[in-house]
Design an enzyme around this catalytic site. Structure first.
Site, PDB file in Angstrom:
ATOM      1  CB  ILE A   1      -0.491   1.561  -4.078  1.00 49.35           C
ATOM      2  CG1 ILE A   1      -0.216   0.129  -4.542  1.00 49.35           C
ATOM      3  CG2 ILE A   1      -1.716   2.115  -4.799  1.00 49.35           C
ATOM      4  CD1 ILE A   1      -1.239  -0.876  -4.065  1.00 49.35           C
TER       5      ILE A   1
ATOM      6  CB  SER B   1     -19.644   5.286  -2.979  1.00 47.97           C
ATOM      7  OG  SER B   1     -19.604   5.524  -4.376  1.00 47.97           O
TER       8      SER B   1
ATOM      9  CD  GLU C   1       4.202   4.254   6.035  1.00 45.19           C
ATOM     10  OE1 GLU C   1       4.920   4.710   6.949  1.00 45.19           O
ATOM     11  OE2 GLU C   1       4.161   3.042   5.732  1.00 45.19           O
TER      12      GLU C   1
ATOM     13  CG  ASP D   1     -19.604   8.783  -2.942  1.00 41.01           C
ATOM     14  OD1 ASP D   1     -18.376   8.903  -2.749  1.00 41.01           O
ATOM     15  OD2 ASP D   1     -20.425   8.513  -2.038  1.00 41.01           O
TER      16      ASP D   1
ATOM     17  CG  ASP E   1      -2.051  -1.033   1.090  1.00 44.83           C
ATOM     18  OD1 ASP E   1      -2.488  -1.285  -0.044  1.00 44.83           O
ATOM     19  OD2 ASP E   1      -2.477  -1.581   2.116  1.00 44.83           O
ATOM     20  N   GLY E   2       2.034   1.202   0.624  1.00 45.44           N
ATOM     21  CA  GLY E   2       2.922   2.358   0.630  1.00 45.44           C
ATOM     22  C   GLY E   2       3.421   2.708  -0.756  1.00 45.44           C
TER      23      GLY E   2
END
Length: 343
Positions: A72, A215, A278, A218, A69-70
């Site tokens: 990304i 969502s 982070e 949105d 995730d970091g």
């Protein structure tokens, strides 16, 4: 001119299995019609972010973030502030892979994740902006949001999500509410809370029940303010989370949708802000939702219909919003003892 793709991969993510699949991934993206190249991130600060910016400025059509995730988040930060933003692909290879979970991308098979990109289905995803930084999944403040700062990267790689659970159990006895001043669409909260979370997807720390109705496009964050003040209350809320997301109706939780948030500390107390897992600076901080800001490849066939608004017409969305506003305006006098709406 043939389209171009740049794979930005973290060679140390997760259990370092990504490198062995890189040739297959390159082949899949090439066969999808892209002239494809790869860049391995380095120990230099913001290596992935800077390479994403460079690729975008060179006119690449697709940037693929391969890592945790970091990684990304870094790649998204590299393109989110640009006028020309290439499409974004995600190949997860980290510990929790929250963002891939939300997009229904295979999290344990990088080659299968590459095939999702090759299939060509995308979602125009909301992106959060916090000061000068961007986030794609979640931001927050309070003691429990500081959890990821204290989990060393080597433990994340060796033990995966168990490292987070162990650290969380260690921190619970130290949990102490702090004074917060939160301003959001149509209201505010001033008082003590253990944490606030500002979510863009339904996947938070490996749990999909924390924001069950998220969502992706949105233009709204889901804001949760957790007012639980001790271990027993927090454990009870977690039980409600696991029992079908029933925490959203608990009086110890504020659960609303908002397009922005201003978070301020009270009485000069320090409140650290967590951005996509982070440290992102200290409050005061303003958060804005950038609606449908980056087009991202996703396994759209597996996404719940309610998680994407772009598949519905403007008339359908307007009718739904009108209905919700009408219900919110109702009070007890509008409904009789049998649950019938009065005239």
């Amino acid at each position: 001119m043939r389209k171009r793709a740049r794979i930005i991969y973290n060679p140390t993510s997760g259990r370092e299995a990504l490198k062995s699949d890189l040739v297959s991934i390159l082949d899949i993206i090439e066969n999808a019609g892209y002239e494809t190249s790869a860049y391995a991130t380095t120990a230099k600060k913001h290596s992935a972010r800077d390479e994403a910016t460079r690729a975008a400025q060179l006119g690449f059509d697709l940037v693929i973030a391969a890592g945790g995730d970091g990684t990304i988040n870094e790649v998204a930060n590299g393109i989110a502030g640009l006028k020309h933003r290439p499409k974004l692909g995600v190949i997860p290879a980290g510990t929790t892979n929250d963002y891939a979970r939300a997009l229904k991308i295979p999290r344990d098979d990088p080659v299968a994740a590459a095939k999702v990109i090759a299939k060509g289905n995308t979602v125009k995803m909301d992106v959060g902006q916090a000061g000068e930084k961007y986030f794609i999944n979640i931001a927050g403040g309070g003691l429990l949001t500081e959890l990821t700062y204290d989990v060393p990267s080597q433990f994340k790689s060796l033990f995966g999500y168990l490292a987070y659970l162990a650290k969380g159990a260690e921190m619970l006895p130290r949990m102490k509410p702090i004074e917060m001043n939160l301003e959001y669409d149509g209201g505010s909260f001033k008082g003590k809370a253990s944490m606030f979370l500002l979510a863009l997807t339904n996947s938070v720390g490996g749990f999909e029940q924390i924001v069950p109705d998220a969502s992706l496009d949105d233009g709204k964050f889901t804001l949760l303010v957790v007012k639980a003040s001790n271990i027993a209350e927090m454990l009870h809320l977690m039980a409600l989370v696991l029992n079908g997301g029933k925490h959203i109706n608990d009086k110890r939780v504020i659960y609303i949708k908002t397009s922005k948030l201003v978070a301020k500390p009270v009485n000069n107390n320090k409140m650290m802000i967590n951005i996509d897992g982070e440290y992102g600076g200290d409050a005061p901080m303003t958060f804005k939702n950038l609606k449908q800001h980056i087009e991202i490849f996703a396994n759209t066939d597996a996404l719940p219909e309610t998680s994407i608004t772009s598949g519905r017409t403007a008339a359908e969305i307007a009718a739904e919003e009108h209905f919700v506003k009408g219900v919110e305006k109702m009070n007890g006098e509008d409904i009789d003892g049998n649950g019938i709406i009065g005239k």
